[in-house]
Design an enzyme around this catalytic site. Structure first.
Site, PDB file in Angstrom:
ATOM      1  N   CYS A  27       0.829  -1.211   0.000  1.00  0.00           N
ATOM      2  CA  CYS A  27       0.000   0.000   0.000  1.00  0.00           C
ATOM      3  C   CYS A  27       0.869   1.268   0.000  1.00  0.00           C
ATOM      4  CB  CYS A  27      -0.916  -0.001   1.222  1.00  0.00           C
ATOM      5  SG  CYS A  27      -1.963   1.457   1.270  1.00  0.00           S
ATOM      6  N   LYS A  66       1.016  -9.524  -0.075  1.00  0.00           N
ATOM      7  CA  LYS A  66       0.974  -8.697  -1.285  1.00  0.00           C
ATOM      8  C   LYS A  66       2.129  -7.716  -1.173  1.00  0.00           C
ATOM      9  CE  LYS A  66      -1.446  -6.218  -4.528  1.00  0.00           C
ATOM     10  NZ  LYS A  66      -2.383  -5.196  -4.113  1.00  0.00           N
ATOM     11  N   ASN A 125       0.402  -8.726 -10.847  1.00  0.00           N
ATOM     12  CA  ASN A 125      -0.588  -7.649 -10.862  1.00  0.00           C
ATOM     13  C   ASN A 125       0.088  -6.342 -11.274  1.00  0.00           C
ATOM     14  OD1 ASN A 125      -1.460  -5.459  -8.304  1.00  0.00           O
ATOM     15  ND2 ASN A 125      -2.969  -5.981  -9.857  1.00  0.00           N
ATOM     16  N   GLY A 126      -0.723  -5.446 -11.847  1.00  0.00           N
ATOM     17  CA  GLY A 126      -0.221  -4.105 -12.141  1.00  0.00           C
ATOM     18  C   GLY A 126      -0.340  -3.704 -13.594  1.00  0.00           C
ATOM     19  N   GLY A 149      -7.026  -4.692 -11.029  1.00  0.00           N
ATOM     20  CA  GLY A 149      -7.555  -3.566 -10.256  1.00  0.00           C
ATOM     21  C   GLY A 149      -8.277  -2.615 -11.187  1.00  0.00           C
TER      22      GLY A 149
HETATM   23  C1  LIG Z   1      -9.175   2.247  -5.171  1.00  0.00           C
HETATM   24  C2  LIG Z   1      -8.136   1.175  -4.925  1.00  0.00           C
HETATM   25  C3  LIG Z   1      -8.161   0.456  -3.720  1.00  0.00           C
HETATM   26  C4  LIG Z   1      -7.219  -0.552  -3.460  1.00  0.00           C
HETATM   27  N1  LIG Z   1      -7.264  -1.250  -2.289  1.00  0.00           N
HETATM   28  C5  LIG Z   1      -6.387  -2.275  -2.074  1.00  0.00           C
HETATM   29  C6  LIG Z   1      -6.439  -3.065  -0.890  1.00  0.00           C
HETATM   30  O1  LIG Z   1      -7.273  -2.843  -0.011  1.00  0.00           O
HETATM   31  N2  LIG Z   1      -5.545  -4.074  -0.740  1.00  0.00           N
HETATM   32  C7  LIG Z   1      -4.613  -4.359  -1.704  1.00  0.00           C
HETATM   33  O2  LIG Z   1      -3.835  -5.305  -1.546  1.00  0.00           O
HETATM   34  N3  LIG Z   1      -4.526  -3.609  -2.825  1.00  0.00           N
HETATM   35  C8  LIG Z   1      -5.386  -2.594  -3.028  1.00  0.00           C
HETATM   36  N4  LIG Z   1      -5.300  -1.841  -4.176  1.00  0.00           N
HETATM   37  C9  LIG Z   1      -4.230  -2.115  -5.135  1.00  0.00           C
HETATM   38  C10 LIG Z   1      -4.687  -3.080  -6.209  1.00  0.00           C
HETATM   39  O3  LIG Z   1      -4.992  -4.338  -5.638  1.00  0.00           O
HETATM   40  C11 LIG Z   1      -3.603  -3.280  -7.262  1.00  0.00           C
HETATM   41  O4  LIG Z   1      -2.459  -3.826  -6.662  1.00  0.00           O
HETATM   42  C12 LIG Z   1      -3.208  -1.986  -7.942  1.00  0.00           C
HETATM   43  O5  LIG Z   1      -4.334  -1.185  -8.239  1.00  0.00           O
HETATM   44  C13 LIG Z   1      -2.439  -2.276  -9.231  1.00  0.00           C
HETATM   45  O6  LIG Z   1      -3.210  -3.027 -10.132  1.00  0.00           O
HETATM   46  P1  LIG Z   1      -3.956  -2.341 -11.385  1.00  0.00           P
HETATM   47  O7  LIG Z   1      -2.908  -1.643 -12.194  1.00  0.00           O
HETATM   48  O8  LIG Z   1      -4.611  -3.496 -12.090  1.00  0.00           O
HETATM   49  O9  LIG Z   1      -4.951  -1.369 -10.810  1.00  0.00           O
HETATM   50  C14 LIG Z   1      -6.226  -0.833  -4.436  1.00  0.00           C
HETATM   51  C15 LIG Z   1      -6.208  -0.103  -5.640  1.00  0.00           C
HETATM   52  C16 LIG Z   1      -7.133   0.892  -5.896  1.00  0.00           C
HETATM   53  C17 LIG Z   1      -7.062   1.653  -7.199  1.00  0.00           C
END
Ligand SMILES: Cc1cc2nc3c(=O)[nH]c(=O)nc-3n(C[C@H](O)[C@H](O)[C@H](O)COP(=O)(O)O)c2cc1C
Length: 239
Positions: A27, A66, A125-126, A149
């Site tokens: 985070c 994570k 992820n990402g 995400g």
């Molecule tokens: C609004 C929001 C809330 C998120 N909350 C969490 C969370 O509670 N726990 C977590 O492990 N990752 C959280 N993430 C991160 C996502 O799981 C992910 O790792 C990150 O967005 C990158 O992936 P993406 O490029 O597909 O969005 C959050 C991301 C966003 C945008």
């Protein structure tokens, strides 16, 4: 973010009936990292080890972690090496660094290296926002799964498209009629969850659903004004 707190928290999680515990060392939020938590923990691998060990010992639930590709000089690979002897059930790596936050490209090479040292369930992820990207990451990194995400914002059917791509090497797009039904269901669920009909918060979601629509500009202009479910229906019916 002390190990004792994780011991306490894991007991509460088990009492509440959850199926597992995921510890988030990825985070980047300021309010979290200011308190020496979240991704900042990657700066202190001894503490990371102690937290995971204490949690695993305190619970029968599966414990997963994570993390991000890196923070400063510390890499995800170093973190995984450090905790290899702990009974972690799965590791998800967000391929961006702490410094990148939520934009820019993931560096998949880091996850490739982790694949060679970690035999357990590894998830990448990402930035996976197209079925083709998801497919190439799954096949080229030999990971066990992926995390989505932002890629599903405004397109909750993205998961089915990825599955289609993996099976048939192609995928279908929903029609506008199907998209309308899905976005209305999304709005209904949000209203039910909030227990009121104020859909101002839904504006940001509905704007994403109209990406690619031939009249997207006209639609967006009206959709930014919705307050209620009925407002949404009235606008959507005209298109
Ligand atoms: C609004 C929001 C809330 C998120 N909350 C969490 C969370 O509670 N726990 C977590 O492990 N990752 C959280 N993430 C991160 C996502 O799981 C992910 O790792 C990150 O967005 C990158 O992936 P993406 O490029 O597909 O969005 C959050 C991301 C966003 C945008």
């Amino acid at each position: 973010s002390r190990p004792e707190e994780f011991v306490q928290a894991s007991k509460l999680v088990a009492q509440a009936g959850f199926d597992g515990i995921d510890i988030n060392f990825g985070c980047p939020a300021k309010k979290v990292n200011r308190n020496d938590a979240g991704c900042t923990l990657m700066n202190n691998l001894d503490r990371v080890y102690d937290i995971i060990q204490a949690t695993c010992e305190a619970t029968k639930l599966p414990v997963s972690i994570k993390l991000r590709n890196g923070k400063g000089q510390v890499t995800a690979e170093q973190l995984v090496k450090k905790v290899l002897d702990l009974p972690i059930q799965a590791i998800m790596v967000h391929g961006r660094t702490f410094e990148q936050a939520f934009s820019g490209e993931s560096d998949w090479q880091q996850i490739k290296k982790i694949r060679t040292i970690y035999p357990g369930i590894l998830l990448a992820n990402g930035g996976l926002d197209t079925p083709a990207k998801a497919q190439s990451v799954i096949t080229e990194l030999a990971v066990d799964g992926i995390g989505i995400g932002q890629g599903c914002w405004g397109k909750p059917w993205f998961f089915s498209q990825i599955k289609e791509q993996l099976r048939f090497n192609r995928y279908t797009q929903p029609t506008w009629a199907q998209i309308k039904r899905i976005l209305l269901t999304h709005a209904e669920l949000m209203a039910a969850d909030k227990n009121n009909d104020n859909l101002v918060e839904f504006r940001k979601h509905v704007l994403r659903y109209v990406n690619g629509h031939e009249k997207a500009t006209a639609l967006r202009k009206q959709l930014v004004t919705i307050n209620s479910y009925q407002d949404l229906v009235n606008i959507i019916q005209q298109f």
